[in-house]
Write a protein that holds these residues in place. Structure first.
Motif, mmCIF file in Angstrom:
data_model
loop_
_atom_site.group_PDB
_atom_site.id
_atom_site.type_symbol
_atom_site.label_atom_id
_atom_site.label_comp_id
_atom_site.label_asym_id
_atom_site.label_seq_id
_atom_site.Cartn_x
_atom_site.Cartn_y
_atom_site.Cartn_z
ATOM 1 N N CYS A 104 0.836 -1.211 0.000
ATOM 2 C CA CYS A 104 0.000 0.000 0.000
ATOM 3 C C CYS A 104 0.868 1.256 0.000
ATOM 4 O O CYS A 104 0.571 2.230 -0.703
ATOM 5 C CB CYS A 104 -0.923 0.000 1.217
ATOM 6 S SG CYS A 104 -2.221 -1.255 1.181
ATOM 7 N N ALA A 105 1.945 1.231 0.772
ATOM 8 C CA ALA A 105 2.848 2.380 0.822
ATOM 9 C C ALA A 105 3.554 2.579 -0.512
ATOM 10 O O ALA A 105 3.784 3.710 -0.955
ATOM 11 C CB ALA A 105 3.870 2.190 1.943
ATOM 12 N N GLU A 106 3.896 1.496 -1.165
ATOM 13 C CA GLU A 106 4.538 1.562 -2.484
ATOM 14 C C GLU A 106 3.614 2.247 -3.490
ATOM 15 O O GLU A 106 4.043 3.110 -4.275
ATOM 16 C CB GLU A 106 4.872 0.147 -2.941
ATOM 17 C CG GLU A 106 5.628 0.042 -4.237
ATOM 18 C CD GLU A 106 5.912 -1.417 -4.595
ATOM 19 O OE1 GLU A 106 5.350 -1.900 -5.590
ATOM 20 O OE2 GLU A 106 6.672 -2.059 -3.868
ATOM 21 N N MET A 142 -3.267 5.307 2.139
ATOM 22 C CA MET A 142 -3.709 4.736 0.870
ATOM 23 C C MET A 142 -5.010 3.977 1.051
ATOM 24 O O MET A 142 -5.919 4.054 0.220
ATOM 25 C CB MET A 142 -2.615 3.810 0.314
ATOM 26 C CG MET A 142 -2.850 3.394 -1.148
ATOM 27 S SD MET A 142 -2.753 4.786 -2.286
ATOM 28 C CE MET A 142 -4.357 4.685 -3.093
ATOM 29 N N GLU A 143 -5.114 3.231 2.142
ATOM 30 C CA GLU A 143 -6.363 2.527 2.442
ATOM 31 C C GLU A 143 -7.500 3.524 2.646
ATOM 32 O O GLU A 143 -8.634 3.286 2.210
ATOM 33 C CB GLU A 143 -6.190 1.656 3.679
ATOM 34 C CG GLU A 143 -5.265 0.470 3.456
ATOM 35 C CD GLU A 143 -4.959 -0.306 4.719
ATOM 36 O OE1 GLU A 143 -4.458 -1.444 4.611
ATOM 37 O OE2 GLU A 143 -5.226 0.218 5.820
ATOM 38 N N ALA A 144 -7.209 4.645 3.299
ATOM 39 C CA ALA A 144 -8.229 5.667 3.515
ATOM 40 C C ALA A 144 -8.703 6.276 2.191
ATOM 41 O O ALA A 144 -9.890 6.552 2.014
ATOM 42 C CB ALA A 144 -7.690 6.768 4.436
ATOM 43 N N VAL A 145 -7.790 6.468 1.254
ATOM 44 C CA VAL A 145 -8.159 7.006 -0.057
ATOM 45 C C VAL A 145 -9.078 6.026 -0.788
ATOM 46 O O VAL A 145 -10.053 6.428 -1.433
ATOM 47 C CB VAL A 145 -6.900 7.310 -0.896
ATOM 48 C CG1 VAL A 145 -7.270 7.587 -2.348
ATOM 49 C CG2 VAL A 145 -6.153 8.509 -0.302
ATOM 50 N N ILE A 146 -8.778 4.732 -0.689
ATOM 51 C CA ILE A 146 -9.645 3.726 -1.307
ATOM 52 C C ILE A 146 -11.051 3.824 -0.735
ATOM 53 O O ILE A 146 -12.046 3.797 -1.468
ATOM 54 C CB ILE A 146 -9.064 2.315 -1.082
ATOM 55 C CG1 ILE A 146 -7.752 2.148 -1.856
ATOM 56 C CG2 ILE A 146 -10.073 1.237 -1.505
ATOM 57 C CD1 ILE A 146 -6.986 0.893 -1.494
ATOM 58 N N ALA A 147 -11.145 3.953 0.577
ATOM 59 C CA ALA A 147 -12.454 4.075 1.223
ATOM 60 C C ALA A 147 -13.159 5.361 0.811
ATOM 61 O O ALA A 147 -14.382 5.384 0.654
ATOM 62 C CB ALA A 147 -12.300 4.026 2.738
ATOM 63 N N ALA A 148 -12.384 6.432 0.628
ATOM 64 C CA ALA A 148 -12.978 7.706 0.222
ATOM 65 C C ALA A 148 -13.619 7.587 -1.157
ATOM 66 O O ALA A 148 -14.709 8.115 -1.405
ATOM 67 C CB ALA A 148 -11.908 8.799 0.222
#
Length: 229
Positions: A85-87, A120-126
């Motif tokens: 995810c960080a990558e 990145m996970e938060a952006v996916i949820a957004a």
């Protein structure tokens, strides 16, 4: 609510224009700068982790309809782990648009692997909250791209493989020891040595202890395979 020029550019990089900009703003807001009027991204991170998991599970099943669960599980873990995810976050410049508190900025928060992975996970949820699962799915598949099709047939991490190698020969699990650390606190480099009961050992350096352990295990596995090849 309007987006800054930086966030508009970020929208372009991930390929989604937010109908509700507040979703993106929350996704890039770290707990170090949150307030009652500015909620942080932790709840979105929780949701995004689940959305990412479902997208990857479906993608792996579609990519290899005959694969057994024993092969799918390690591939899945390789694609959803924080490092991956960080990558992806680095590839889209997510660190550049994060809203951080002063102390987090001074400690190099924009480059921290765990922070980037969570964001990145938060952006996916957004994106999921803004436009639904299918749009979020398409974005994830686009951003993860070749990582999905090139994930190793057996993506078990090197530490697991080395431990299994040792156990198959009646040895206890490998021992890992930090042997060095250099660089500033916000950007350290760790050196780790892995040692087997028979004295075989290898060392490696990386920006995190976990990554250094993996690299050391990989190096030792490569040597063992060569010696026994």
């Amino acid at each position: 609510m309007r987006l800054s020029a930086e966030l508009k550019a970020f929208q372009d990089r991930i390929g989604h224009d937010f109908r509700h900009p507040e979703h993106l703003i929350r996704a890039v807001t770290h707990a170090s700068i949150s307030s009652s009027s500015r909620p942080d991204n932790q709840r979105l991170e929780f949701l995004g982790d689940r959305v990412l998991g479902l997208v990857m599970a479906e993608a792996l099943l579609d990519a290899d309809p005959q694969a057994a669960e024993g092969l799918l599980a390690p591939r899945f873990n390789a694609l959803v782990r924080k490092e991956t995810c960080a990558e992806v976050a680095r590839a889209v410049g997510l660190g550049e648009v994060l809203k951080l508190g002063r102390s987090e900025m001074l400690s190099g928060g924009r480059r921290k692997e765990a922070l980037l992975g969570d964001a990145m996970e938060a952006v996916i949820a957004a994106v999921y909250a803004d436009a639904g699962f299918e749009v979020a799915r398409q974005m994830v598949l686009r951003l993860w791209g070749k990582r999905i099709v090139s994930v190793a047939e057996d993506a078990r991490d090197a530490k697991t493989s080395l431990q299994e190698w040792a156990q198959a020969r009646g040895m206890p699990p490998p021992a890992y020891a930090e042997t060095g650390r250099k660089g500033p606190d916000h950007q350290p480099v760790f050196t780790v040595q892995v040692t087997l009961e028979n004295g075989e050992a290898a060392s490696a350096a990386a920006p995190s202890k976990r990554a250094a352990e993996q690299a050391a295990a990989k190096a030792l596995l490569a040597r063992l395979e060569k010696d026994n090849g």
